[in-house]
Design a protein around this motif. Sequence first.
Motif, PDB file in Angstrom:
ATOM      1  N   TYR A 127      71.824  17.022   8.986  1.00 30.36           N
ATOM      2  CA  TYR A 127      71.164  17.758   7.909  1.00 30.36           C
ATOM      3  C   TYR A 127      70.897  19.217   8.271  1.00 30.36           C
ATOM      4  CZ  TYR A 127      67.259  19.616   5.297  1.00 30.36           C
ATOM      5  OH  TYR A 127      66.439  20.451   4.586  1.00 30.36           O
ATOM      6  N   LEU A 128      70.723  19.516   9.563  1.00 26.43           N
ATOM      7  CA  LEU A 128      70.316  20.859   9.975  1.00 26.43           C
ATOM      8  C   LEU A 128      71.287  21.936   9.509  1.00 26.43           C
ATOM      9  CD1 LEU A 128      69.018  20.193  13.594  1.00 26.43           C
ATOM     10  CD2 LEU A 128      67.684  20.616  11.535  1.00 26.43           C
ATOM     11  N   GLY A 129      72.547  21.560   9.301  1.00 22.45           N
ATOM     12  CA  GLY A 129      73.525  22.533   8.825  1.00 22.45           C
ATOM     13  C   GLY A 129      73.239  23.025   7.420  1.00 22.45           C
ATOM     14  N   LEU A 130      72.353  22.348   6.674  1.00 24.09           N
ATOM     15  CA  LEU A 130      72.025  22.735   5.310  1.00 24.09           C
ATOM     16  C   LEU A 130      70.800  23.638   5.240  1.00 24.09           C
ATOM     17  CD1 LEU A 130      72.500  19.259   3.580  1.00 24.09           C
ATOM     18  CD2 LEU A 130      74.145  21.133   3.713  1.00 24.09           C
ATOM     19  N   VAL A 131      70.148  23.897   6.375  1.00 26.34           N
ATOM     20  CA  VAL A 131      68.939  24.719   6.390  1.00 26.34           C
ATOM     21  C   VAL A 131      69.306  26.186   6.503  1.00 26.34           C
ATOM     22  CG1 VAL A 131      66.782  25.195   7.591  1.00 26.34           C
ATOM     23  CG2 VAL A 131      67.631  22.856   7.456  1.00 26.34           C
ATOM     24  N   ASN A 132      68.818  26.993   5.568  1.00 21.57           N
ATOM     25  CA  ASN A 132      69.110  28.425   5.575  1.00 21.57           C
ATOM     26  C   ASN A 132      67.932  29.276   6.015  1.00 21.57           C
ATOM     27  OD1 ASN A 132      71.929  28.803   4.342  1.00 21.57           O
ATOM     28  ND2 ASN A 132      70.974  27.393   2.903  1.00 21.57           N
ATOM     29  N   ASN A 133      66.707  28.816   5.774  1.00 23.51           N
ATOM     30  CA  ASN A 133      65.515  29.566   6.204  1.00 23.51           C
ATOM     31  C   ASN A 133      65.202  29.199   7.647  1.00 23.51           C
ATOM     32  OD1 ASN A 133      65.242  30.729   3.732  1.00 23.51           O
ATOM     33  ND2 ASN A 133      63.566  29.449   3.030  1.00 23.51           N
ATOM     34  N   LYS A 134      65.640  30.048   8.574  1.00 19.34           N
ATOM     35  CA  LYS A 134      65.526  29.707   9.991  1.00 19.34           C
ATOM     36  C   LYS A 134      64.752  30.785  10.755  1.00 19.34           C
ATOM     37  CE  LYS A 134      69.907  27.167   9.991  1.00 19.34           C
ATOM     38  NZ  LYS A 134      71.220  26.961  10.652  1.00 19.34           N
ATOM     39  N   HIS A 135      64.567  30.529  12.056  1.00 20.25           N
ATOM     40  CA  HIS A 135      63.989  31.480  13.011  1.00 20.25           C
ATOM     41  C   HIS A 135      62.609  31.978  12.584  1.00 20.25           C
ATOM     42  CE1 HIS A 135      68.010  31.230  14.543  1.00 20.25           C
ATOM     43  NE2 HIS A 135      68.514  31.864  13.504  1.00 20.25           N
ATOM     44  N   PRO A 136      61.598  31.090  12.498  1.00 15.41           N
ATOM     45  CA  PRO A 136      60.264  31.497  12.058  1.00 15.41           C
ATOM     46  C   PRO A 136      59.574  32.469  13.000  1.00 15.41           C
ATOM     47  CG  PRO A 136      60.247  29.247  12.910  1.00 15.41           C
ATOM     48  CD  PRO A 136      61.682  29.657  12.801  1.00 15.41           C
ATOM     49  N   ILE A 137      60.013  32.560  14.256  1.00 17.54           N
ATOM     50  CA  ILE A 137      59.387  33.482  15.197  1.00 17.54           C
ATOM     51  C   ILE A 137      59.710  34.929  14.834  1.00 17.54           C
ATOM     52  CG2 ILE A 137      59.379  34.227  17.622  1.00 17.54           C
ATOM     53  CD1 ILE A 137      59.685  31.356  18.442  1.00 17.54           C
TER      54      ILE A 137
END
Length: 306
Positions: free
Chosen positions: A249-259
């Motif tokens: 599923y992780l390949g579908l996540v676009n909002n990344k790198h919260p740091i």
Amino acid sequence: MPSTDATQKLQSIKHNPLDPNPWLALYMDTSVPLHAVAKANFLVDVASTSRQWFLPMIRPFCRLTICGFKVLKTVMPRFLTSSWLLHHSIYWGLKWFVSPYANYLVMRHFHIGTELLQFIAKNAKGVNMEFVGLRPEKLHDLTQNVFLQHDLNIFNFIIEINRQLNEQELELQPKGELDFSCITDGEFPIEDMPHGWFNLIDLESAIEMYTPMYQLLLTDSDFWRACNSLQLDETIALYATTLLNDHRYLGLVNNKHPIVPSSTLGAAHRLMLHGLAAEFLHAFLVRQKRVRENKADAVKQDRPPQ
């Protein structure tokens, strides 16, 4: 019902090989898991005249307004701060001006967010957690600080689950057989959305217009927290997929790198991605729930699982 009306709209499109409809193609595509009715509502919403023509015109004005309110809040931090006014203005705007397709997706999002956190908390070894579940059934329920509480739930959840794991020197892992009882396979108990003459504004346009209101009516801390919560999709997805031991599923996540936070000016589009990511993860869990239920039924009936 507007939610199923979207499905009928897409299914009524006639396919022309010389002029294929892009929204029909996306509706027919099954490469990623997604609730069928929610998917139809997404596609009807993004294909609307409002998003095609209204959104490009208001976006520059809305982003300029955010900058102006930022300066105002720097000089007068508590000027016109009111969560009550924010939530009631959102409610009235959704009720009278936003499309039923967009409203349906907004209402679904809070149910989905609650169930995703419940799934992780219920299945993580060494974790015992309670939080305020958000289950709005009517648009008016949103006036109960639902938007602000949604952001608080996410950050409090991350802080608390990691505090408990760190105190016990545990890595995130399932406590045993995964429990999917908190994941709804079907529709949520949501009332029919208003479908009046003026309910025409698409979801992203509505978010663009409400973002300056967030900037104005929330404290600077609340506004930044709301915007930065949009980049926690990857974090929540990692928790869930670690418990599943399946990271596809992780390949579908676009909002990344919260740091490394993104600019608040792009919050509206990131919120669209956040909503879609939550829908994807929830649909992924529904699919896993069905697989496990099928296996359990097969064991009971002493037959091979399908």
